[in-house]
Write an enzyme that holds these catalytic residues in place. Structure first.
Site, PDB file in Angstrom:
ATOM      1  CG  ASN A 177      -2.016   1.017   1.136  1.00 16.70           C
ATOM      2  OD1 ASN A 177      -1.895   2.003   0.426  1.00 16.70           O
ATOM      3  ND2 ASN A 177      -3.088   0.815   1.868  1.00 16.70           N
ATOM      4  CG  ASP A 178       1.865   3.065   3.653  1.00 16.33           C
ATOM      5  OD1 ASP A 178       0.823   3.667   3.328  1.00 16.33           O
ATOM      6  OD2 ASP A 178       2.068   2.598   4.778  1.00 16.33           O
ATOM      7  CB  VAL A 179       5.991   0.367  -0.938  1.00 16.86           C
ATOM      8  CG1 VAL A 179       6.562   0.238   0.465  1.00 16.86           C
ATOM      9  CG2 VAL A 179       5.188  -0.858  -1.307  1.00 16.86           C
TER      10      VAL A 179
END
Lengths: 457, 99
Positions: free
Chosen positions: A383-385
């Site tokens: 998600n964040d990456v």
């Protein structure tokens, strides 16, 4: 300490350093740990035969402690799943810190025969060891989801400063009045509490850096104990770990594009993350059958796995999927973000475990230019990456972090358990983009169905 | 300052440089195993714990020493097992093909 013991300790130090050197290159890494292991074995054996080990009772206690410890550690180390390795490292490291602290305290109890310089080093060792001990246990609890959120107390920074001041005052007091051994207890307790209050407000995503820092701190505490015990093997091994651990902490923080100080002394501001959460309505979901067709008729697929894939234990299925796509003549590559998983390098270990060979795995810099000529980018459990906010939203808490540019692929498929946020708690604008489709469900289950459908196409 | 003290200061400087230089060019894929490996190496504190317990003269010291040896052993053994398990996967000749 007789000559034989000294020579063995020297050999141990050499083996440990040689092992460490070999461990920093993938080809020789396995040799490295084995060498270091032998170094440790001979050091332990020769220590058994040291003449000044006091009474027989102590010797029995020693054997008992070592057997119990070895059984616990062997069992837990063999049994732990690869995905939980980071928190196990934290736990083992904390144990080392605790031991360093305990040894330093024992030396403080023998104040009659030690100089002021030695007591000073012992106090340092006890304090750093205690912080590493309690802090690592909190880090373990956070990654193990025993503690689920960042805990920030009112006036948290002031509390920390007060605790540091209190422990320094107690340390000075003990330095001047070494016979006041009762004060060792509050000194140890305050240092331990400092480890707690220091670690509690730090979010789980930053925990790897913190664990690495505690690792370096334990090394330093071990080094201090080396001086206290007048043991050069402990001095050198401890300081080398302290120095290399500090560098490793910096490298990890750099891989995550974070500043160590900002990790340690501030948490992500919650107000910003809610600000950019306005649009979640443009998400398009897709079914397994359509996904399968899209992938089966692609010419190039890049898979970007994240921690969620490992949680769902889907890495073996992903490996199967990749294998099947390759049989259809499709080029499959894996793009790994440095902090995919819980730590830099963690995802590589997980994929290797699933039998995905190294030449298919590429890191951020290598894979990013390739997305533009890719038909399908499959994002699973990440998600964040893959959050474009890191590139184009300057007020996002993750702004500036290098991310995988999956959105430049023709089609992006995101396998996700639900509509939740990533580990950092930041909304992901990728999911609203036009070429992005969401495939909701448990990672393992979804990939399994994908494999079945593609098999029958 | 005594000659022994000077030697120790030299030792510290060399050890710091060694630690820094050794892992200077480590690839990201090895960060986790290497951290685990250094974790094992500082497990040498077990030697210190054994010596400290060996010199314990009263029950309080014995308890602290016992505790120190116990958790230091956990550090050493756990650190080794976990590191070895991770690095086992880096063996290049392990080309297992899926059935």
């Amino acid at each position: 300490m007789n000559n034989m013991t000294q020579i063995i300790y020297l050999a141990t130090t050499l083996l440990l350093l040689l092992g460490l050197k070999k461990m920093s290159s993938p080809k020789t890494a396995m040799n490295g740990i084995v060498l270091a292991g032998w170094g440790m074995v001979i050091a332990i054996l020769v220590t058994f035969f040291m003449p000044n080990l006091h009474g027989f009772v102590n010797f029995e206690l020693m054997i008992a402690a070592m057997v119990i410890g070895a059984v616990i550690a062997w069992y837990s180390g063999k049994k732990v799943m690869m995905i939980q390795i980071p928190q196990m490292i934290a736990l083992y490291n904390g144990m080392g810190g605790g031991a360093a602290s305990a040894i330093a305290i024992l030396e403080l109890l023998h104040y009659e025969n030690s100089s002021i310089a030695i007591r000073c080093l012992a106090l340092f060792g006890a304090m750093i060891g205690a912080i590493s001990f309690s802090g690592s246990i909190i880090a373990f609890a956070k990654l193990q989801d025993i503690i689920k959120r960042e805990i920030v107390l009112p006036l948290h920074q002031i509390l920390n400063v007060t605790l540091i001041a209190a422990s320094i005052i107690l340390a000075l007091y003990l330095l001047i009045f070494p016979d006041q051994i009762f004060f060792i207890l509050p000194f140890f307790l305050i240092a331990s509490v400092l480890g707690l209050t220091f670690t509690l407000p730090i979010g789980g995503a930053n925990m790897p850096v913190v664990i690495s820092l505690f690792n370096a701190m334990t090394g330093l505490a071990v080094g201090f104990n080396g001086f206290v015990l007048n043991n050069p093997a402990l001095m050198v091994a401890g300081i080398v770990v302290g120095a290399s651990g500090t560098l490793l902490t910096q490298l990890m923080a750099k891989a995550m594009n974070k500043n160590i100080l900002s990790i340690l002394f501030s948490t992500l501001s919650k107000s910003v993350s809610t600000e950019s959460s306005a649009t979640t309505d443009n998400m398009k979901s897709i079914e397994v059958d359509d996904t399968a067709i899209m992938m089966a008729y692609a010419t190039k697929v890049i898979i970007t796995p994240g921690y969620g894939m490992a949680v769902a234990q889907a890495q073996h299925k992903i490996s199967e999927l990749a294998h099947q796509l390759e049989q259809r003549g499709i080029a499959v590559k894996f793009g790994i973000h440095p902090v995919a998983g819980r730590m830099p390098g963690h995802m590589n270990v997980l994929l290797a475990e699933a039998g995905i060979s190294y030449d298919k795995i590429f890191d951020l810099d290598e894979i990013n230019p390739e997305f533009s000529n890719t038909d399908v980018a499959l994002v699973i459990g990440a998600n964040d990456v893959v959050n474009p906010a890191a590139i184009n939203e300057p007020n996002s808490p993750i702004y500036g972090m290098p991310v995988l540019n999956v959105s430049s692929a023709k089609n992006v498929l995101v396998i996700k358990r639900g509509k939740g946020k990533g580990f950092s708690g930041v909304e992901n604008s990728l999911f609203n983009m036009d070429n992005v489709h969401m495939l909701y469900g448990d990672g393992m289950n979804v990939v399994n169905r994908l494999v079945q459908v593609i098999k029958n196409l | 300052m005594s000659y022994g003290m000077i030697i120790i200061l030299y030792l510290i400087i060399l050890a710091i440089f060694t630690g820094y230089e050794m892992i200077g060019r480590v690839p990201v894929i090895l960060h986790t195993p290497l951290m685990s490996g250094t974790n094992f190496i500082h497990g040498i504190i077990l030697i210190g714990a054994m010596i400290a317990l060996g010199q314990a003269v009263n029950p309080l010291e014995q308890i602290i020493g016992f505790f120190a040896v116990l958790i230091a052993t956990i550090n050493v053994v756990g650190g080794y097992v976990v590191t070895e398990r991770m690095l086992e996967m880096f063996k290049t000749d392990k080309k297992t093909t899926n059935p």
